[in-house]
Design an enzyme around this catalytic site. Structure first.
Site, mmCIF file in Angstrom:
data_model
loop_
_atom_site.group_PDB
_atom_site.id
_atom_site.type_symbol
_atom_site.label_atom_id
_atom_site.label_comp_id
_atom_site.label_asym_id
_atom_site.label_seq_id
_atom_site.Cartn_x
_atom_site.Cartn_y
_atom_site.Cartn_z
ATOM 1 N N HIS A 1 30.890 20.398 54.450
ATOM 2 C CA HIS A 1 31.892 19.387 54.780
ATOM 3 C C HIS A 1 31.205 18.189 55.438
ATOM 4 C CE1 HIS A 1 35.621 17.632 56.280
ATOM 5 N NE2 HIS A 1 35.004 17.468 57.450
ATOM 6 N N GLY B 1 6.608 5.393 28.199
ATOM 7 C CA GLY B 1 7.873 5.596 28.926
ATOM 8 C C GLY B 1 9.078 5.378 28.032
ATOM 9 N N GLY B 2 8.880 4.659 26.916
ATOM 10 C CA GLY B 2 9.946 4.517 25.923
ATOM 11 C C GLY B 2 11.205 3.868 26.475
ATOM 12 N N THR B 3 12.328 4.265 25.912
ATOM 13 C CA THR B 3 13.614 3.650 26.228
ATOM 14 C C THR B 3 13.978 3.841 27.693
ATOM 15 O OG1 THR B 3 14.314 4.203 23.983
ATOM 16 C CG2 THR B 3 16.044 3.571 25.526
ATOM 17 N N CYS B 4 13.880 5.064 28.171
ATOM 18 C CA CYS B 4 14.361 5.382 29.519
ATOM 19 C C CYS B 4 13.720 4.477 30.564
ATOM 20 C CB CYS B 4 14.082 6.848 29.833
ATOM 21 S SG CYS B 4 14.494 7.297 31.515
ATOM 22 N N GLU C 1 1.437 5.299 20.866
ATOM 23 C CA GLU C 1 2.618 4.539 21.315
ATOM 24 C C GLU C 1 2.517 3.113 20.778
ATOM 25 O OE1 GLU C 1 5.672 5.002 22.883
ATOM 26 O OE2 GLU C 1 5.746 2.890 22.319
HETATM 27 C C1 LIG Z 1 20.933 1.096 28.236
HETATM 28 C C2 LIG Z 1 20.647 2.566 28.202
HETATM 29 C C3 LIG Z 1 20.905 3.335 29.315
HETATM 30 C C4 LIG Z 1 20.647 4.708 29.292
HETATM 31 N N1 LIG Z 1 20.919 5.437 30.399
HETATM 32 C C5 LIG Z 1 20.666 6.762 30.393
HETATM 33 C C6 LIG Z 1 20.895 7.551 31.550
HETATM 34 O O1 LIG Z 1 21.342 7.052 32.576
HETATM 35 N N2 LIG Z 1 20.592 8.877 31.502
HETATM 36 C C7 LIG Z 1 20.091 9.457 30.373
HETATM 37 O O2 LIG Z 1 19.833 10.661 30.388
HETATM 38 N N3 LIG Z 1 19.871 8.745 29.259
HETATM 39 C C8 LIG Z 1 20.143 7.405 29.254
HETATM 40 N N4 LIG Z 1 19.875 6.682 28.133
HETATM 41 C C9 LIG Z 1 19.315 7.351 26.949
HETATM 42 C C10 LIG Z 1 17.815 7.587 27.147
HETATM 43 O O3 LIG Z 1 17.169 6.387 27.483
HETATM 44 C C11 LIG Z 1 17.230 8.155 25.874
HETATM 45 O O4 LIG Z 1 17.991 9.265 25.474
HETATM 46 C C12 LIG Z 1 15.795 8.620 26.097
HETATM 47 O O5 LIG Z 1 14.977 7.568 26.543
HETATM 48 C C13 LIG Z 1 15.247 9.176 24.784
HETATM 49 O O6 LIG Z 1 13.943 9.533 24.984
HETATM 50 P P1 LIG Z 1 13.010 9.916 23.776
HETATM 51 O O7 LIG Z 1 11.904 10.662 24.415
HETATM 52 O O8 LIG Z 1 13.755 10.587 22.706
HETATM 53 O O9 LIG Z 1 12.519 8.545 23.136
HETATM 54 P P2 LIG Z 1 12.227 7.113 23.712
HETATM 55 O O10 LIG Z 1 12.264 7.084 25.180
HETATM 56 O O11 LIG Z 1 13.053 6.145 22.982
HETATM 57 O O12 LIG Z 1 10.686 6.893 23.312
HETATM 58 C C14 LIG Z 1 10.261 6.817 22.005
HETATM 59 C C15 LIG Z 1 8.943 6.078 21.965
HETATM 60 O O13 LIG Z 1 8.373 6.200 20.677
HETATM 61 C C16 LIG Z 1 7.765 4.967 20.315
HETATM 62 N N5 LIG Z 1 7.673 4.916 18.868
HETATM 63 C C17 LIG Z 1 8.703 4.943 17.969
HETATM 64 N N6 LIG Z 1 8.234 4.973 16.711
HETATM 65 C C18 LIG Z 1 6.879 4.953 16.804
HETATM 66 C C19 LIG Z 1 5.834 4.960 15.850
HETATM 67 N N7 LIG Z 1 6.080 5.023 14.529
HETATM 68 N N8 LIG Z 1 4.559 4.918 16.303
HETATM 69 C C20 LIG Z 1 4.283 4.879 17.623
HETATM 70 N N9 LIG Z 1 5.247 4.888 18.574
HETATM 71 C C21 LIG Z 1 6.516 4.915 18.162
HETATM 72 C C22 LIG Z 1 8.693 3.939 20.921
HETATM 73 O O14 LIG Z 1 8.048 2.701 21.109
HETATM 74 C C23 LIG Z 1 9.080 4.595 22.235
HETATM 75 O O15 LIG Z 1 8.220 4.220 23.282
HETATM 76 C C24 LIG Z 1 20.113 5.312 28.127
HETATM 77 C C25 LIG Z 1 19.835 4.528 27.004
HETATM 78 C C26 LIG Z 1 20.095 3.177 27.040
HETATM 79 C C27 LIG Z 1 19.790 2.372 25.807
#
Ligand SMILES: Cc1cc2nc3c(=O)[nH]c(=O)nc-3n(C[C@H](O)[C@H](O)[C@H](O)COP(=O)(O)OP(=O)(O)OC[C@H]3O[C@@H](n4cnc5c(N)ncnc54)[C@H](O)[C@@H]3O)c2cc1C
Length: 458
Positions: free
Chosen positions: A440, A40-43, A35
């Site tokens: 209900h 935890g990434g984006t979510c 990572e």
């Molecule tokens: C503002 C916002 C609100 C959202 N709300 C919702 C919601 O309510 N419900 C919902 O279902 N979805 C929602 N989403 C979408 C959701 O967050 C994403 O679809 C989800 O997090 C994608 O998960 P993922 O596992 O594909 O990747 P991510 O969670 O993005 O994780 C990818 C990880 O890989 C890492 N990474 C990338 N490249 C490399 C590399 N070369 N080497 C090492 N690490 C790397 C990154 O740092 C990141 O931690 C929202 C998105 C945003 C932006």
């Protein structure tokens, strides 16, 4: 330097990587999980969790302002302490990240590498000074906010969903460029925090993948709270103006000058800096990793899960990708992406829950269909809560009774949708819903009532 050998490498600790690492670890495999930023990434860090935490604060402020509607007396005006809202959001995300870190640390056969991973070949990856090799590599690298090359964008201090999370002052006037899911959640929450908010959308309507009347209802929900909405905005451009930013659009209206500009114009996959060419992994023309129905890439031994494969853009699709890969590899269960039914929510208030096809898509398909609808003004629970904006719609195949899709825009719509979604997974006909006894008083309670009174879709 010789490479360290693992049974599996997982790149990205988003929504699919850690649970897969856990399953592989439990199966006795050695795993390297890599990572580059926050687990935890984006979510967890900049997406679902922080936004939904802030949406909850926004709802509290909104309800407090409406206190008198419920016969509740407040002794003064409702104030919003943005620093505390942010602190609450930070605590929720930090706790979630901490829990995830502890979980990963407890995986005996899993080593967490902190750094950016890049392929050296189809089975070898470099992270900083470390060279790692494994016969199985899983990509879960997610995506990031797209920043299109719009005129003037380089000369202004714009925000994205990530930098919004670090903002510690409340914008005087937030201009949200983009009128889709992420944009609308930010627009409504900041309006409720007290900012002036303008939404500018190039397309003719907000949330353009929804039915036209759903888009119109969403727009009026936002406008009712004093959000200025400009759709059909044409070409959008930016220029600095005093301490703020002027956003111009070609639809013959004067520029909007905001204190802050949020760009919410879609997402791009994190695949351009992975060295995929060195591994021979194919991507499509938008940079998404090409995968088959079981998430195998073009290179044997490499899989891609989550937003980076373009098969979904949600936390639940990424997690479902993990389940599909684990089922195929470890459980001899041939699950596939095409088994899943499209489902998602838009977390404005009231929320929109969606599953299956829209009415527009059903019409386009040319099949004979039935439709049933009900406005929230005729849903007891919505009336009791004083939240009567929105409506529900269910669609079914006229010949087979198959449930085709549902939209619930109204209080609890994000939860209510699941009763229809699960029936769709069970392949139950609309008559099953029509005969169900629901509790209900609930928004879901009216779904059987709607199912009993379907009309041909014109
Ligand atoms: C503002 C916002 C609100 C959202 N709300 C919702 C919601 O309510 N419900 C919902 O279902 N979805 C929602 N989403 C979408 C959701 O967050 C994403 O679809 C989800 O997090 C994608 O998960 P993922 O596992 O594909 O990747 P991510 O969670 O993005 O994780 C990818 C990880 O890989 C890492 N990474 C990338 N490249 C490399 C590399 N070369 N080497 C090492 N690490 C790397 C990154 O740092 C990141 O931690 C929202 C998105 C945003 C932006």
């Amino acid at each position: 330097m010789s490479a360290k050998r693992f049974d599996a490498i997982v790149i990205g600790a988003g929504q699919a990587g850690p649970p897969l690492a856990s399953r592989l670890d439990a199966a006795g495999m050695s795993v390297a999980l890599i990572e580059r930023k926050f687990v935890g990434g984006t979510c967890v860090n900049t997406g679902c969790m922080p936004t939904k935490t802030m949406v909850a604060s926004a709802y509290a402020a909104h309800l407090a302002r409406r206190a008198a509607d419920y016969g509740v007396a407040l002794s003064g005006p409702v104030g919003v302490d943005y620093k505390r809202i942010k602190a609450r959001k930070d605590k929720v995300t930090n706790d979630a990240r901490g829990n995830l870190e502890s979980w990963i640390a407890g995986m005996k056969g899993c080593t967490l590498y902190r750094g950016h991973a890049r392929f050296e070949s189809a089975d070898t990856v470099r992270v900083g000074d470390d060279l790692l090799t494994a016969p199985k590599i899983f990509l879960n690298t997610g995506g990031r906010a797209a920043v299109p090359d719009l005129p003037g964008v380089d000369g202004i201090p714009y925000l994205t969903n990530s930098s919004m999370m670090d903002l510690d002052v409340l914008p005087g006037h937030l201009v949200v460029v983009g009128g889709s899911y992420i944009s609308l959640e930010f627009a409504q929450m900041f309006r409720r925090f007290g900012s002036e908010v303008t939404v500018i959308e190039k397309a003719p309507r907000l949330a353009g993948r929804e039915d036209e009347d759903v888009s119109a209802a969403i727009q009026s929900i936002l406008e009712n709270e004093g959000i200025a909405v400009h759709v059909d905005a044409g070409d959008i451009g930016f220029a600095r103006q005093g301490n703020g930013v002027a956003v111009t659009f070609s639809a013959g209206k004067p520029p909007v000058v905001g204190s802050h500009v949020l760009l919410a114009l879609g997402r791009v996959p994190n695949t351009d800096d992975l060295g995929l060419d060195k591994a021979g992994v194919a991507v499509d023309k938008r940079g998404y990793i090409v995968v088959d129905d079981q998430l195998r890439t073009s290179v044997p031994g490499i899989w891609a899960m989550g937003d980076c494969n373009g098969k979904g853009a949600f936390t639940h699709t990424s997690y479902n990708d993990y389940e599909i890969v684990a089922a195929n590899l470890l459980d001899n269960d041939p699950r596939k992406v095409s088994d899943r039914i499209e489902a998602y929510a838009l977390y404005i208030d009231p929320p929109l829950g969606r599953c299956g096809m829209t009415e527009t898509a059903v019409k386009k398909s040319g099949r004979r269909a039935l439709v049933g609808e009900r406005p929230m003004t005729r849903v007891g629970r919505a009336v009791e809560k004083g939240e009567t904006q929105g409506f529900m719609r269910i669609l079914a195949d006229a010949d087979t009774g198959e449930i085709l899709g549902c939209s619930v825009l109204g209080p609890g719509g994000d939860e209510a949708i699941h009763s229809v979604l699960d029936l769709m997974y069970a392949k139950a006909p609309i008559s099953t819903l029509a005969r169900a006894m629901h509790i209900h008083p609930n928004v879901s309670e009216l779904l059987p009532t709607i199912a009993q009174d379907l009309k041909p879709l014109a």
